[in-house]
Design a protein around this motif. Structure first.
Motif, short mmCIF file in Angstrom:
data_model
loop_
_atom_site.label_atom_id
_atom_site.label_comp_id
_atom_site.label_asym_id
_atom_site.label_seq_id
_atom_site.Cartn_x
_atom_site.Cartn_y
_atom_site.Cartn_z
N GLY A 148 0.85 -1.28 0.03
CA GLY A 148 -0.02 -0.19 0.04
C GLY A 148 0.80 1.45 0.12
O GLY A 148 2.10 1.26 0.23
N ARG A 205 -12.00 -3.86 0.80
CA ARG A 205 -11.42 -2.72 1.30
C ARG A 205 -12.54 -1.95 2.16
O ARG A 205 -13.81 -2.25 1.84
CB ARG A 205 -11.11 -1.69 0.27
N PRO A 258 -13.18 5.62 4.90
CA PRO A 258 -13.41 5.92 6.12
C PRO A 258 -15.00 6.33 5.95
O PRO A 258 -15.63 6.55 4.96
CB PRO A 258 -12.83 7.38 5.72
N ARG A 286 -17.08 -2.34 5.17
CA ARG A 286 -16.25 -3.10 4.33
C ARG A 286 -16.74 -3.63 3.11
O ARG A 286 -17.72 -4.16 3.25
CB ARG A 286 -15.39 -4.30 5.18
N THR A 341 -9.51 5.24 -2.60
CA THR A 341 -8.73 5.06 -1.10
C THR A 341 -9.35 4.50 -0.11
O THR A 341 -10.60 4.53 0.10
CB THR A 341 -8.83 6.70 -0.87
N ALA A 342 -8.60 3.47 0.62
CA ALA A 342 -9.33 2.97 1.69
C ALA A 342 -8.25 1.95 2.13
O ALA A 342 -6.94 1.95 1.51
CB ALA A 342 -10.32 1.93 0.79
N VAL A 343 -8.49 1.21 3.24
CA VAL A 343 -7.67 0.07 3.77
C VAL A 343 -7.86 -1.11 3.02
O VAL A 343 -9.41 -1.49 3.04
CB VAL A 343 -7.90 0.05 5.26
N TYR A 363 -7.87 -4.96 2.91
CA TYR A 363 -7.81 -6.42 3.57
C TYR A 363 -7.79 -7.35 2.79
O TYR A 363 -8.48 -7.85 1.94
CB TYR A 363 -8.91 -6.49 4.66
N GLY A 414 -4.67 -5.57 7.15
CA GLY A 414 -4.94 -4.24 6.14
C GLY A 414 -3.71 -3.50 5.82
O GLY A 414 -2.72 -3.28 6.70
N THR A 415 -3.58 -2.62 4.76
CA THR A 415 -2.78 -1.94 4.33
C THR A 415 -3.48 -0.64 3.54
O THR A 415 -4.33 -0.77 2.61
CB THR A 415 -1.86 -2.67 3.16
N GLN A 416 -3.04 0.42 3.72
CA GLN A 416 -3.68 1.73 3.44
C GLN A 416 -3.30 2.10 1.92
O GLN A 416 -2.02 1.95 1.79
CB GLN A 416 -3.18 2.86 4.25
N THR A 466 -3.88 5.23 -0.58
CA THR A 466 -4.30 6.58 -0.54
C THR A 466 -4.18 7.11 -2.13
O THR A 466 -2.87 7.05 -2.61
CB THR A 466 -3.66 7.38 0.34
#
Length: 120
Positions: A9, A38, A41, A45, A91-93, A95, A113-115, A117
């Motif tokens: 990420g 994913r 915010p 999910r 843009t999300a985390v 999983y 998880g990996t961010q 952006t």
């Protein structure tokens, strides 16, 4: 115990690309499928892509079809997500998951998880 670790990420500009990786380790398990969800915010999910090791079938959310490609290596319990033409709404985390079957029941393991952006 099964552990999933994601990597790859980061921050990327719109139109750019990223490649996520996920590796499962720990005890031996019956790995039927792996994939990605994913969570943005303030949102739930959501499914992104899956790969079923039986037959190698792949599945994608409509929002990523034609832009994302899932692949993997069943023997090494590893899955990848190549993401092209990224948009700010991606843009999300992200999983990673792996699906096992224990005593007749489906069990899903998750990574931390990996961010990702996407921003200029």
């Amino acid at each position: 115990q099964v552990q999933l670790v994601e990597s790859g990420g980061g921050l990327v500009q719109p139109g750019g690309s990223l490649r996520l990786s996920c590796a499962a380790s720990g005890r031996t398990f019956s790995n039927y499928a792996m994939g990605w969800f994913r969570q943005a915010p303030g949102k739930e999910r959501e499914f992104v892509a899956d790969i079923s090791w039986s037959g190698g079938n792949t599945y994608y959310a409509d929002s990523v079809k034609g832009r994302f490609t899932i692949s993997g290596d069943n023997a090494n319990n590893t899955v990848y997500l190549q993401m092209n033409s990224l948009k700010p709404e991606d843009t999300a985390v992200f999983y990673c998951h792996a699906d096992d079957r224990l005593r007749g029941e489906w069990v899903r393991y998750w990574g931390q998880g990996t961010q990702v952006t996407v921003s200029s």
